[in-house]
Design an enzyme around this catalytic site. Structure first.
Site, short mmCIF file in Angstrom:
data_model
loop_
_atom_site.label_atom_id
_atom_site.label_comp_id
_atom_site.label_asym_id
_atom_site.label_seq_id
_atom_site.Cartn_x
_atom_site.Cartn_y
_atom_site.Cartn_z
N SER A 140 -34.93 68.33 38.25
CA SER A 140 -34.18 67.66 39.32
C SER A 140 -34.18 68.50 40.60
CB SER A 140 -32.73 67.43 38.89
OG SER A 140 -32.68 66.77 37.65
N1 SAH Z 1 -31.84 68.15 34.80
C1 SAH Z 1 -33.13 68.28 34.20
C2 SAH Z 1 -33.97 67.07 34.56
C3 SAH Z 1 -34.29 66.29 33.41
S1 SAH Z 1 -35.25 64.86 33.73
C4 SAH Z 1 -33.77 69.53 34.69
O1 SAH Z 1 -33.14 70.22 35.48
O2 SAH Z 1 -34.89 69.83 34.27
C5 SAH Z 1 -34.47 63.75 32.60
C6 SAH Z 1 -34.71 64.04 31.17
O3 SAH Z 1 -33.98 63.05 30.42
C7 SAH Z 1 -36.17 63.91 30.71
O4 SAH Z 1 -36.58 65.12 30.14
C8 SAH Z 1 -36.14 62.78 29.68
O5 SAH Z 1 -37.02 62.97 28.60
C9 SAH Z 1 -34.69 62.82 29.23
N2 SAH Z 1 -34.18 61.58 28.60
C10 SAH Z 1 -34.42 60.29 28.93
N3 SAH Z 1 -33.76 59.45 28.09
C11 SAH Z 1 -33.08 60.25 27.21
C12 SAH Z 1 -32.24 60.00 26.08
N4 SAH Z 1 -31.94 58.76 25.66
N5 SAH Z 1 -31.73 61.06 25.42
C13 SAH Z 1 -32.01 62.33 25.80
N6 SAH Z 1 -32.82 62.64 26.83
C14 SAH Z 1 -33.35 61.62 27.55
#
Ligand code: SAH
Length: 227
Positions: free
Chosen positions: A65
């Site tokens: 993010s």
């Molecule tokens: N804040 C994180 C950004 C993550 S992007 C960082 O700083 O890196 C969002 C993440 O949510 C992705 O890795 C995706 O695989 C995950 N995601 C999507 N749906 C999800 C679910 N149902 N349960 C857990 N993770 C999920």
């Protein structure tokens, strides 16, 4: 890595200045962000851009993010507190990704439970958090819609992927004054929502910035190919 602290100091300071200019006011958040080296969460080829306010690829069609969004969500999560240090006990994070937001949260809660649906990202996040010697995080390979512990009470929930509606069933597992900070909407239009549990019976829902998160997908995955 040995001199990266020195190499990246100036761009890290600039990032904090940018966050201040963009309206992040909570110095506890700015302080935590200034302590987390963001470059270690991305491939070395992206290190020169790691302190810009942008999302960057982390593989498996997912992104780290933007620093502004991480700062904003953390600020909203802790805005009802004034003290410094680990002011919360249990925080739940849905969508660990590479663990950057998790690392920032680790400054504010005794325990973080973080759920990620893509298995190799769980391993990546684990390596990154180990490198920073962050030990108060439990990483879980699972589906954030259902795999949180319904015997725990949380003092805050941060979600990094966008469902169509906020998860209503989580409200019962929030302590009073805890918040769910979550993007809600479709891939075309999402807003950052804050669900605040103002009493055992009542919640308040506030809408903030327009945002652009990956969709929250059901089920867990061993390789991310369904994302
Ligand atoms: N804040 C994180 C950004 C993550 S992007 C960082 O700083 O890196 C969002 C993440 O949510 C992705 O890795 C995706 O695989 C995950 N995601 C999507 N749906 C999800 C679910 N149902 N349960 C857990 N993770 C999920």
């Amino acid at each position: 890595m040995s001199n990266s602290g020195f190499t990246f100091r100036r761009v890290r300071e600039e990032m904090i200045e940018n966050l201040l200019n963009m309206g992040i006011k909570d110095f506890r958040v700015l302080d935590a962000i200034s302590q987390v080296p963001r470059h270690i969460f991305v491939d070395e080829a992206l290190w020169s851009r790691a302190y810009e306010n942008r999302s960057l690829t982390i593989g498996y069609k997912q992104t780290i993010s933007q620093p502004y969004i991480v700062a904003k969500m953390t600020e909203l999560l802790i805005s009802h507190t004034k003290a410094r240090g680990k002011i919360l006990n249990n925080v739940l994070e849905l969508g660990t990704g590479c663990g950057y937001q998790t690392a920032v949260l680790s400054y504010f809660s005794e325990n973080i439970y973080s759920i990620e649906r893509i298995k190799p990202l769980v391993s990546k996040a684990r390596e990154n958090l180990n490198e920073l010697k962050i030990r108060n995080v439990e990483l879980i390979h699972g589906d954030g819609f259902v795999d949180w512990d319904n015997k725990k009470k949380y003092d805050g929930v941060i979600c990094a992927a966008a469902p169509r509606e906020y998860p209503h069933d989580l409200v019962d597992n929030l302590n009073v004054s805890a918040k769910i900070v979550i993007p809600v909407g479709s891939s075309k239009s999402q807003k950052l929502n804050v669900i605040n549990k103002i009493s055992t019976e009542e919640i308040e829902q506030d809408l903030y910035d327009d945002v652009s998160f990956v969709p929250m997908l059901p089920g867990k995955s061993d390789d991310g190919l369904d994302s």
